[in-house]
Motif scaffolding. Structure first.
Motif, short mmCIF file in Angstrom:
data_model
loop_
_atom_site.label_atom_id
_atom_site.label_comp_id
_atom_site.label_asym_id
_atom_site.label_seq_id
_atom_site.Cartn_x
_atom_site.Cartn_y
_atom_site.Cartn_z
N UNK A 13 4.76 -6.37 -0.81
CA UNK A 13 4.90 -4.91 -0.70
C UNK A 13 5.13 -4.49 0.74
N UNK A 14 4.52 -5.19 1.68
CA UNK A 14 4.70 -4.85 3.10
C UNK A 14 6.18 -4.94 3.50
N UNK A 15 6.88 -5.88 2.94
CA UNK A 15 8.31 -6.03 3.24
C UNK A 15 9.11 -4.89 2.62
N UNK A 16 8.82 -4.54 1.38
CA UNK A 16 9.53 -3.44 0.73
C UNK A 16 9.28 -2.13 1.47
N UNK A 17 8.05 -1.91 1.88
CA UNK A 17 7.73 -0.69 2.63
C UNK A 17 8.52 -0.62 3.93
N UNK A 18 8.62 -1.73 4.62
CA UNK A 18 9.38 -1.76 5.88
C UNK A 18 10.86 -1.52 5.63
N UNK A 19 11.40 -2.18 4.62
CA UNK A 19 12.83 -2.00 4.30
C UNK A 19 13.11 -0.53 4.04
N UNK A 20 12.21 0.14 3.31
CA UNK A 20 12.42 1.54 2.95
C UNK A 20 12.25 2.51 4.11
N UNK A 21 11.74 2.05 5.24
CA UNK A 21 11.63 2.92 6.42
C UNK A 21 13.00 3.26 6.99
N UNK A 22 13.97 2.41 6.73
CA UNK A 22 15.33 2.63 7.24
C UNK A 22 16.26 2.77 6.05
N UNK A 23 17.44 3.29 6.30
CA UNK A 23 18.44 3.36 5.23
C UNK A 23 19.82 3.10 5.82
N UNK A 24 20.39 4.10 6.48
CA UNK A 24 21.72 3.93 7.07
C UNK A 24 21.76 2.79 8.09
#
Length: 190
Positions: free
Chosen positions: A88-99
């Motif tokens: 989950x820590x990885x998914x949370x980090x990925x979702x901090x950015x988008x573009x």
């Protein structure tokens, strides 16, 4: 054409106590740093205080993480497999950015029991496809049960793993330079 080395962020995705992700990440980074065609920036998620829930306004730590993702031209994600998925820590980090992820290559170094973390990688491919990245076909993968790790979690060098690192980084740099040129010549449209 810009011939400067490719800026590659190595993201260590586990934040668990007793993890081997930091040792695997250090091992991989050591092999990547000997190349002249890339520069490595390690983003160990244990070093970021990312919130458990995404707030309406980005926190300082979210911004710090996102700025480093934005500066990178390619990524290698070091992930464990927990219950046939990634943490989950990885998914949370990925979702901090988008573009910031768009039109950049992503490679994977995984570890787990028996399946070598490959279930986690397959799920990450779907996530990164949604973010308009290009994921590398070849990976570096470890089975935590096969005796290839030292007591501290560092993988022993094997010929097969060394070749896997070379293959992954060759693909990542090819795509990284191609996408750098593409982003320079025309804006990415999604």
């Amino acid at each position: 054409m810009n011939e400067s080395p490719l800026q590659v962020a190595v993201i260590i995705g586990s934040t668990r106590e007793g993890r081997v992700g930091d040792a695997v990440g250090k091992w991989f980074t050591g092999r990547a740093e000997i190349r002249n065609d890339l520069v490595v920036d390690v983003l160990d998620l244990a070093d970021f205080d990312l919130p458990a829930g995404l707030p309406e306004q980005a926190t300082r730590e979210m911004t710090r993480f996102t700025e480093r993702v934005d500066a990178a031209e390619g990524f290698v994600v070091v992930t464990p497999e927990y219950n046939r998925s990634f943490p989950a820590s990885l998914k949370q980090a990925i979702d901090c950015a988008y573009d910031e992820w768009r039109a950049k290559p992503v490679g994977f170094v995984s570890y787990g029991y028996r399946s070598q973390g490959l279930y986690a990688v397959e799920q990450l491919r779907s996530v990164f496809t949604e973010l308009h990245t290009v994921t590398m076909r070849d990976t570096v993968a470890f089975n935590l049960l096969d005796g290839t790790f030292a007591r501290d979690g560092t993988p022993f060098d094997t010929e097969g793993q060394g070749q896997a690192v070379t293959t992954l980084l060759d693909q990542l740099t090819w795509w990284g330079f191609a996408l750098r040129e593409a982003r320079t010549s025309r804006p990415y449209v999604c």
